[in-house]
Write an enzyme that holds these catalytic residues in place. Structure first.
Site, mmCIF file in Angstrom:
data_model
loop_
_atom_site.group_PDB
_atom_site.id
_atom_site.type_symbol
_atom_site.label_atom_id
_atom_site.label_comp_id
_atom_site.label_asym_id
_atom_site.label_seq_id
_atom_site.Cartn_x
_atom_site.Cartn_y
_atom_site.Cartn_z
ATOM 1 N N ASP A 61 -0.244 -6.545 3.949
ATOM 2 C CA ASP A 61 -0.719 -5.553 4.910
ATOM 3 C C ASP A 61 -1.721 -4.606 4.244
ATOM 4 O O ASP A 61 -1.570 -4.240 3.080
ATOM 5 C CB ASP A 61 0.489 -4.761 5.426
ATOM 6 N N GLU B 51 -4.647 -8.913 5.001
ATOM 7 C CA GLU B 51 -5.276 -8.224 6.121
ATOM 8 C C GLU B 51 -6.306 -7.258 5.540
ATOM 9 O O GLU B 51 -5.977 -6.148 5.130
ATOM 10 C CB GLU B 51 -4.234 -7.452 6.932
ATOM 11 N N ASN C 264 0.803 -1.219 0.000
ATOM 12 C CA ASN C 264 0.000 0.000 0.000
ATOM 13 C C ASN C 264 0.839 1.274 0.000
ATOM 14 O O ASN C 264 0.452 2.270 -0.610
ATOM 15 C CB ASN C 264 -0.926 0.013 1.211
ATOM 16 N N ASP D 130 1.182 6.702 0.240
ATOM 17 C CA ASP D 130 0.607 5.596 -0.526
ATOM 18 C C ASP D 130 1.196 5.533 -1.926
ATOM 19 O O ASP D 130 1.430 6.565 -2.569
ATOM 20 C CB ASP D 130 -0.911 5.755 -0.628
#
Length: 859
Positions: free
Chosen positions: A454, A495, A364, A424
């Site tokens: 993640d 996740e 990310n 990001d």
């Protein structure tokens, strides 16, 4: 009309896919062609750029060499198209297509059909109003997990049929339009003959079926293939099972896909906190390697080790932060942890012990100190500027939990959902994407067995929509392909910290293999704390209903949450029960390091990630120097050395549970069934695999529950007498009689003391008779396909000659009847439209014979 609507739907679904050239050819030698020429009309016209479909005057064919063969080429997306030739430019000149090579739309209008895959199609020459030799391929994919790329057929017929080169696995896809599990396609051939072919579950030669020798014929390369005889006008291959020489209908479907990770128990480790080998106060790869024998010594005969078979390493790439979630070099190890050579030595030592290793991959965002971002900040024209998200002004919207996401930097605003120092990545930039796919391949080539991803739901933003976007889903499909190209067996676990229903898209359509089931984790801990089974039972039923079977990750708490020992009030009995629950449930279990010894930790993240407690001695045996963060105050009581010496310790309880799971295929791979118990605080459920079951009975209350009675309404167990053994204590617990529906009622275990508060029984059922209570019933089986079903019709096929009439009943997991009916003959159909997504039991009785089958309905 239904067929036309279906074809249209297929074409819509194909929009945006790879385009291919489609060439129509027709022999007009026996026809007088008018001045208006020859045309072709169909559902291909709008996709090919013409104003509308089914216009007889817009798509003209030509015959420049005067050989009476008229042709035209158009470019269309992959899909299925209907068409017919027109002698002239009005419908009065349309050909009458024979039914032997066309499709009737239900109103007597017959059209030709062509399937376009990933390669150019040059259709064989066919006489106007006539048929070429037709060859229909069919394969039954029952019991197979069909690739996202679909099912294809390859062989030496392809060039003749116009589908490019022979054995091109991308060219000719098959379809399952009626949802019966049989994939098929029909092609035309210029002449009769014998042809060799194979089916492909996907679109690469590596995914081609292995044809058994019993029905295989070697081709020029020595590869065994099937043989099709195409000597009649219309020829159909048998719809045998993929990779088999026989039909599927005689085999009951009780299987589902499992993978190596379904046999694993994972252990989550922060390297910085596990073991320091050089006295600098920070854990490292060398220390981790030293402690591998604690996790799994590689010898199944020993019992001193914990027994885990998988490790998840939290971020171990170069980073300026202790936690590592802000990466500065995706292809380097964190210097505090050691060199790349030391990481590789750890990896080899883990593999030598049979331990798989997955690592955290942060897709990310990067660190603000990453050279990519430093270059991006330095100039608005930097090559990496667009690798991040920028805005000249503040767009003004906030993040999901009300946080600032647009951060001022050098006169512009930069997007970072977690922190201004973790910008990001912009996944819409192809160069950034290529660089990250390169990273994903780099570590796989080092030998890691997969990735934990993640913050996976935040990857691609769509304006102010910051999570769960369609673009994120598409990106994960690309990630899946990048990973599997290097290691087809690699695990990806995400996740996606959301409610269960919001997580589901992440484990569908070949995106991720698993996601962590946060709602289930919360329900386990709450049920143990509250002494109530209701909410946990409901969550278990929901998870089992919605997810692909067994394909989710179970846990209690992780590195972002207060440690479970604190959440359960430092109560060891509750800790033991929580462990027994998630280590006997379906799914893939993940332990957080130190959970097994009762490590505490609440509040700031660092407190949840303190150094591992090995001994009661100085610095808990973690380091000889000053630890990077203070040791837990409870380390003198809760540590590995002390726990190993106490047979009743939490650590030894974990060892026992993991050992039982490792030894039991039923606990690793069995499907889940709710069971009922007579005592309200007792949660009961069963795992069933083959002809064995484990009935789990967990007394969530603090008081003894006596000896409750148990019931299961229905399962795939055969009728008979089963010996019951309580696995944890190794005690015999009597026998139970399983009825013709695979269930039993009002059964009580014998020979066991009362089920104590926070105690869990694991009652294994093994047959001692071969259908002793059903000896009067003949052998009987049936199949359901497709299974899983996506709504709509499901075909039920009996494997043996039935009585005059058979009765079918369908029950949901809690025993409610949702359908009943009767049918004659060997087949029937169930219409699952209107049924909720979930698992059902289908019971068929034909005369005195009874069989039960599971049916999964997906949405």
């Amino acid at each position: 009309m239904k067929l036309v609507l279906l074809i249209c739907a297929l074409l819509i679904g194909a929009a945006g896919t790879q385009a291919a050239q489609l060439t129509f050819r027709v022999d007009m030698g026996m026809r007088t062609v008018p001045a208006s020429g020859v045309h072709v009309a169909g559902t291909f016209q709008a996709p090919a750029g013409f104003p509308a479909n089914w216009n007889p005057a817009t798509t003209a064919l030509t015959d420049p060499d005067g050989d009476h063969i008229w042709e035209v080429s158009v470019t269309v997306p992959a899909g299925v198209y209907l068409y017919k030739f027109v002698n002239g430019n009005t419908w009065s000149g349309a050909e009458a297509v024979p039914t032997s090579c066309g499709l009737d739309d239900g109103g007597g209008n017959v059209n030709r059909q062509v399937v376009v895959g990933g390669a150019a199609v040059r259709l064989p020459i066919v006489a106007f109003g006539d048929c070429a030799t037709q060859l229909r391929f069919a394969v039954n994919m029952t019991g197979q997990t069909v690739s996202r790329a679909g099912v294809h057929v390859i062989g030496n017929f392809q060039a003749l049929a116009g589908y490019g080169a022979n054995n091109d696995a991308t060219a000719l896809p098959l379809r399952d339009d009626d949802g019966d599990g049989i994939y098929e396609v029909q092609v035309g051939l210029p002449a009769p003959g014998l042809f060799q072919y194979r089916f492909v579950n996907g679109n690469t030669l590596a995914q081609a079926e292995t044809v058994p020798a019993a029905c295989g014929t070697a081709d020029a390369t020595g590869t065994l293939t099937r043989v099709a005889t195409a000597t009649a006008a219309v020829n159909t291959t048998p719809s045998y099972c993929f990779g088999a020489c026989a039909a599927c209908s005689g085999t009951p479907i009780t299987t589902y896909a499992t993978h190596w990770w379904n046999d694993a128990v994972f252990y989550e480790i922060l390297v910085r906190s596990f073991q320091d080998s050089n006295g600098d106060g920070k854990g490292d790869f060398a220390g981790l390697t030293q402690k591998l024998d604690y996790l799994n010594d590689g010898n199944p005969a020993t019992t001193a080790d914990l027994g885990i078979t998988g490790i998840w390493l939290m971020p171990m790439m170069e980073s300026p932060s202790y936690h590592g979630y802000d990466v500065t070099n995706y292809k380097a190890t964190e210097a505090d942890y050691g060199s790349m050579a030391e990481f590789e030595a750890f990896l080899a030592a883990a593999h030598q012990r049979g331990i798989k290793v997955i690592i955290d991959l942060v897709l990310n965002h990067s660190s603000s100190q990453h050279p990519w971002f430093q270059q991006a900040v330095s100039s608005s024209t930097s090559p990496t500027r667009d690798w991040y998200r920028w805005s000249a002004t503040n767009p003004g919207y906030l993040g999901p939990w009300g946080q600032t996401v647009w951060h001022p930097r050098n006169g512009s605003f930069n997007y970072g959902i977690f922190w201004n120092e973790m910008p990001d990545l912009n996944w819409r930039n192809p160069q950034l994407k290529a660089a990250m796919w390169d990273v994903s391949r780099f570590w796989l080539r080092k030998g890691v067995d997969g990735y934990r991803l993640d913050a996976v739901k935040y990857l691609v933003e769509n304006g102010p929509t910051l999570e769960d976007t369609p673009e994120t889903m598409t990106l994960l499909e690309e990630f899946h392909d990048s990973v599997r190209a290097v290691n087809p067996a690699a695990l990806t676990v995400g996740e996606a910290w959301s409610n269960t229903r919001a997580v589901l898209p992440y484990v569908q359509k070949d995106r991720l293999d698993l996601c962590f089931e946060f709602d289930l984790a919360t329900s386990i801990v709450a049920a143990v704390n509250q002494g109530s089974a209701t909410n946990l039972r409901n969550q278990l039923n929901l998870v089992t209903t919605l997810y692909p079977k067994l394909q989710y990750a179970t846990f209690l708490t992780n590195h972002d949450q207060n440690r479970v020992f604190d959440v359960l009030g430092s109560n060891l009995a509750r800790m033991k029960q929580a462990a027994a629950l998630y280590l006997t449930m379906p799914g893939v279990p993940f332990l957080y390091y130190g959970e097994e010894i009762g490590m505490a930790g609440s509040g700031p993240d660092e407190s949840k990630r303190r150094p591992m407690q090995w001994t009661a001695g100085s610095r808990a045996g973690f380091t000889t120097g000053n630890p990077w963060y203070s040791i837990n105050p409870n380390y003198t009581q809760f540590n590995v050395a002390t726990a190993q010496a106490d047979p009743a310790s939490l650590l030894n309880h974990y060892k026992k549970l993991i050992g039982l799971r490792n030894a039991s295929e039923t606990l690793r791979k069995g499907y889940y069934l709710p069971a009922t118990a007579s005592a309200a605080p007792v949660l009961a459920y069963a795992r069933v695999f083959g002809q064995e079951a484990v009935l789990v009975a967990a007394n969530l209350g603090s008081n003894a529950a006596g000896n409750p009675t148990f019931a299961i309404d229905m399962s795939t167990l055969v009728a008979g007498t089963y010996q019951v053994t309580e696995l944890y204590g190794g005690q015999l617990a009597g026998t139970v009689t399983v009825n013709s529906q695979g269930g039993f009622s009002s059964w009580t275990a014998t020979g066991l003391p009362a089920l104590a508060g926070n105690q869990t029984w694991m009652l294994r059922l093994r047959s001692t008779t071969a259908t002793s209570t059903a000896s009067a019933q003949p052998a009987f089986a049936f199949a359901l396909f497709p299974n899983p079903a996506a709504g709509g019709p499901v075909r039920l096929a009996l494997a043996a000659a039935p009585a005059a009439h058979s009765q079918v009943q369908v029950f949901d997991l809690v025993g409610k009847q949702v359908y009943t009916g009767r049918f004659a003959g060997n087949t029937s159909a169930l219409d699952t439209n209107g049924w909720a997504a979930g698992t059902y039991f289908v019971r068929v009785q034909s005369g005195t014979a009874v069989a039960v089958q599971r049916l999964v309905v997906e949405r």
